[in-house]
Write an enzyme that holds these catalytic residues in place. Structure first.
Site, mmCIF file in Angstrom:
data_model
loop_
_atom_site.group_PDB
_atom_site.id
_atom_site.type_symbol
_atom_site.label_atom_id
_atom_site.label_comp_id
_atom_site.label_asym_id
_atom_site.label_seq_id
_atom_site.Cartn_x
_atom_site.Cartn_y
_atom_site.Cartn_z
ATOM 1 N N LYS A 1 25.861 26.848 69.111
ATOM 2 C CA LYS A 1 25.852 26.362 67.796
ATOM 3 C C LYS A 1 26.248 27.468 66.988
ATOM 4 O O LYS A 1 25.758 28.074 66.344
ATOM 5 C CB LYS A 1 24.535 25.727 67.272
ATOM 6 C CG LYS A 1 24.107 24.665 68.102
ATOM 7 C CD LYS A 1 22.557 24.001 67.474
ATOM 8 C CE LYS A 1 22.055 22.953 68.415
ATOM 9 N NZ LYS A 1 20.869 22.682 67.742
ATOM 10 N N ASP B 1 21.198 28.950 69.855
ATOM 11 C CA ASP B 1 21.061 28.164 68.262
ATOM 12 C C ASP B 1 21.015 29.527 67.667
ATOM 13 O O ASP B 1 22.121 30.151 67.282
ATOM 14 C CB ASP B 1 19.520 27.459 68.214
ATOM 15 C CG ASP B 1 19.453 26.762 66.992
ATOM 16 O OD1 ASP B 1 20.357 26.259 66.369
ATOM 17 O OD2 ASP B 1 18.453 26.766 66.563
ATOM 18 N N GLY C 1 14.768 24.493 79.936
ATOM 19 C CA GLY C 1 16.127 24.029 79.670
ATOM 20 C C GLY C 1 17.056 24.425 80.478
ATOM 21 O O GLY C 1 18.279 23.416 80.607
ATOM 22 N N GLU D 1 21.380 30.271 80.381
ATOM 23 C CA GLU D 1 20.519 29.727 79.044
ATOM 24 C C GLU D 1 21.261 28.351 78.887
ATOM 25 O O GLU D 1 22.638 28.091 79.041
ATOM 26 C CB GLU D 1 20.746 30.649 77.874
ATOM 27 C CG GLU D 1 19.676 30.448 77.043
ATOM 28 C CD GLU D 1 18.259 29.781 76.960
ATOM 29 O OE1 GLU D 1 18.015 28.934 77.716
ATOM 30 O OE2 GLU D 1 17.373 30.157 76.102
HETATM 31 P P1 IMP Z 1 17.254 30.197 69.400
HETATM 32 O O1 IMP Z 1 16.344 31.270 69.883
HETATM 33 O O2 IMP Z 1 17.084 29.885 67.895
HETATM 34 O O3 IMP Z 1 18.710 30.705 69.918
HETATM 35 O O4 IMP Z 1 16.980 28.917 70.202
HETATM 36 C C1 IMP Z 1 17.007 28.584 71.642
HETATM 37 C C2 IMP Z 1 16.086 27.913 72.163
HETATM 38 O O5 IMP Z 1 16.009 26.646 71.100
HETATM 39 C C3 IMP Z 1 16.561 27.139 73.232
HETATM 40 O O6 IMP Z 1 16.473 27.774 74.372
HETATM 41 C C4 IMP Z 1 16.078 25.621 73.178
HETATM 42 O O7 IMP Z 1 14.614 25.853 73.889
HETATM 43 C C5 IMP Z 1 15.991 25.379 71.821
HETATM 44 N N1 IMP Z 1 16.945 24.837 71.158
HETATM 45 C C6 IMP Z 1 17.752 25.155 69.944
HETATM 46 N N2 IMP Z 1 18.391 24.012 69.643
HETATM 47 C C7 IMP Z 1 18.264 22.896 70.633
HETATM 48 C C8 IMP Z 1 18.812 21.672 70.640
HETATM 49 O O8 IMP Z 1 19.855 21.340 69.972
HETATM 50 N N3 IMP Z 1 18.427 20.886 71.687
HETATM 51 C C9 IMP Z 1 17.543 21.261 72.483
HETATM 52 N N4 IMP Z 1 16.925 22.481 72.454
HETATM 53 C C10 IMP Z 1 17.225 23.306 71.426
HETATM 54 MG MG MG Z 2 16.254 27.348 76.474
#
Ligand code: IMP
Ligand code: MG
Length: 180
Positions: A130, A102, A44, A98
């Site tokens: 977010k 999320d 990403g 990054e």
């Molecule tokens: P976390 O570990 O829950 O913070 O998730 C982070 C990862 O989830 C990011 O690096 C993305 O790959 C994916 N992700 C979370 N939300 C989104 C979104 O709205 N669009 C695209 N990818 C997302």
């Molecule tokens: Mg990512």
């Protein structure tokens, strides 16, 4: 899943202006620290890192790590190391780049790993966050945009591999949001 193009949330021009500001702040904060290692989280972050790196005015090197959080579409899964760095981070000043935070689990996992490997410092720069969903205790030093709890795509972000190369950040309806 909808075939409509994603609705614009952040325009390409707004992204470019914000990346400029972030690069200015990071360059000022890192001045005098020697070389910075930019660690881009694949897949990403590849577009964000490419734009940010070219605007930094401090010496940098670049490496990538591939971590996977979501195995299928929007269904959460554990953090998985898919491809490791090639650089030994011991003694280096690291800036993690990054695309999105999320829950924060991915970033927290990565920062813990870099610290355990002996990085001199670990800072984090995320394009989008977010705030309503962040649960992990992880320090975020630079944030591009706080965004609502919607699935976003474009500028590197995808939904199941789609929409990654859009020049703007947009929102899509995922099955979860369609089904309510
Ligand atoms: P976390 O570990 O829950 O913070 O998730 C982070 C990862 O989830 C990011 O690096 C993305 O790959 C994916 N992700 C979370 N939300 C989104 C979104 O709205 N669009 C695209 N990818 C997302
Ligand atoms: Mg990512």
């Amino acid at each position: 899943m909808t075939e409509r193009p994603p609705e614009v949330l952040i325009t390409a021009a707004a992204i470019a202006a914000r990346v400029d500001e972030l690069a200015g702040r990071i360059s000022a904060d890192c001045r005098g620290q020697g070389e910075i290692l930019l660690v881009g989280v694949l897949r990403g972050a590849f577009i964000f890192l490419a734009d940010l790196a070219r605007r930094l005015t401090v010496p940098c090197r670049v490496d990538f790590i591939a971590l996977s959080r979501y195995e299928h579409g929007a269904t959460p899964g554990a953090v998985r190391l898919v491809m490791d760095l090639r650089t030994d981070v011991a003694g280096r000043h690291v800036l993690v780049v990054e695309d999105i935070v999320d829950s924060g689990d991915t970033l927290s996992y990565l920062c813990g790993m870099l610290q355990a490997r002996g990085a001199a410092s670990v800072r984090t720069c995320v394009l989008t966050r977010k705030p309503d969903r962040l649960t992990a205790a992880v320090g975020i030093d630079y944030v591009g945009f706080d965004i609502p709890d919607r699935w976003v795509v474009g500028y590197g972000l995808d939904y199941d591999g789609r929409w990654r190369t859009l020049p703007y950040i947009g929102t899509v309806d995922t099955p979860a949001t369609i089904e309510g």
